[in-house]
Scaffold this motif. Sequence first.
Motif, PDB file in Angstrom:
ATOM      1  N   PHE A  13       0.826  -1.213   0.000  1.00 41.43           N
ATOM      2  CA  PHE A  13       0.000   0.000   0.000  1.00 41.43           C
ATOM      3  C   PHE A  13       0.857   1.258   0.000  1.00 41.43           C
ATOM      4  CE2 PHE A  13      -3.003  -3.200   1.404  1.00 41.43           C
ATOM      5  CZ  PHE A  13      -4.057  -2.917   0.549  1.00 41.43           C
ATOM      6  N   GLU A  38       1.864   1.621  -3.578  1.00 39.51           N
ATOM      7  CA  GLU A  38       0.719   2.077  -4.371  1.00 39.51           C
ATOM      8  C   GLU A  38       0.435   3.566  -4.161  1.00 39.51           C
ATOM      9  OE1 GLU A  38      -3.068   1.755  -6.544  1.00 39.51           O
ATOM     10  OE2 GLU A  38      -1.416   0.341  -6.429  1.00 39.51           O
ATOM     11  N   LEU A  39       0.558   4.009  -2.910  1.00 37.37           N
ATOM     12  CA  LEU A  39       0.288   5.412  -2.570  1.00 37.37           C
ATOM     13  C   LEU A  39       1.509   6.312  -2.757  1.00 37.37           C
ATOM     14  CD1 LEU A  39      -1.797   4.662   0.642  1.00 37.37           C
ATOM     15  CD2 LEU A  39      -2.688   5.547  -1.534  1.00 37.37           C
ATOM     16  N   LYS A  41      -8.664   0.808   1.585  1.00 39.31           N
ATOM     17  CA  LYS A  41      -8.224   0.590   0.212  1.00 39.31           C
ATOM     18  C   LYS A  41      -8.111  -0.912   0.008  1.00 39.31           C
ATOM     19  CE  LYS A  41      -4.794   2.510  -2.956  1.00 39.31           C
ATOM     20  NZ  LYS A  41      -5.795   2.912  -3.926  1.00 39.31           N
ATOM     21  N   TYR A  42      -8.361  -1.343  -1.215  1.00 37.07           N
ATOM     22  CA  TYR A  42      -8.125  -2.750  -1.524  1.00 37.07           C
ATOM     23  C   TYR A  42      -7.680  -2.896  -2.968  1.00 37.07           C
ATOM     24  CZ  TYR A  42     -12.697  -3.015  -3.825  1.00 37.07           C
ATOM     25  OH  TYR A  42     -13.762  -2.825  -4.654  1.00 37.07           O
ATOM     26  N   ARG A  70      -6.046  -5.892   1.441  1.00 35.63           N
ATOM     27  CA  ARG A  70      -6.913  -4.875   2.032  1.00 35.63           C
ATOM     28  C   ARG A  70      -6.141  -4.078   3.072  1.00 35.63           C
ATOM     29  NH1 ARG A  70     -12.578  -7.799   3.679  1.00 35.63           N
ATOM     30  NH2 ARG A  70     -11.363  -8.176   5.556  1.00 35.63           N
TER      31      ARG A  70
END
Length: 181
Positions: free
Chosen positions: A13, A16-17, A64-65, A74
Amino acid sequence: MAQTSIWYPLSEFYAELQLPLPEVRRVEPAGMPDPYRRLLVHDRDMTPTLEAAHGRKIHVRVLKYMVDDDAINRLVVLVLDDDETAVEVGAIRIFLGRLPPAARQLVLQHREPFGTILRENAVPHSSRPAGYFQVTADSLLAGALRLNESGALYGRRNTIWSSDGETLAEVVEILPLLPDP
C-alpha cells in the motif's frame, strides 16, 4: 509463497500510494511493553483478542483494496461497533481460492474482519506470528487510527495457515497508542 518482510503486505500500500516507508524497528517478544505484549504476543487471531480486551464486537472499515489473480490485499481499520473507535490498523493479503465459497464471498463484501469470517465459517486455521515491531506513526497510520499525537506504535507480522499447511493470509497488525496498564 510467503513474503519475509516484517512490513509486508503493508509495504504494498505504501508503494501504491507512493509514500516512503516509515522506519520499523524489530522488537523481541520479551521487549514488547505492556499492554501491547498481552495484545500482540500470542498465536491467536487478533479479532477475538481485541474483542475480549475491549468487551465489544468489532467490524472492519476498508480504506483501500487491490485484487490480483486469486488474492485480495486490504488496508483496513478494525473499529468498535458502537462508537467507531479504532483498535487496529492492518494490511492483509487473503488468498481467496483457499477459502470455502461462503467465506470468500464474505471477504469480498468488506464488512467483517477476516478472523470473524474464519470463526463464523468454521474454517480450521492457525496463526504464526513472524515478528514484532515498533513504528512511529506517519501520516498514513495516524490518519487511519485518527491519532492526534504521534508516538511509538507496536505491531506484529502474522501468517494465517489452513489446517493442511496452505497460507490463507499474510497480515501486518498495528495497535493504536494505548495507555499504560
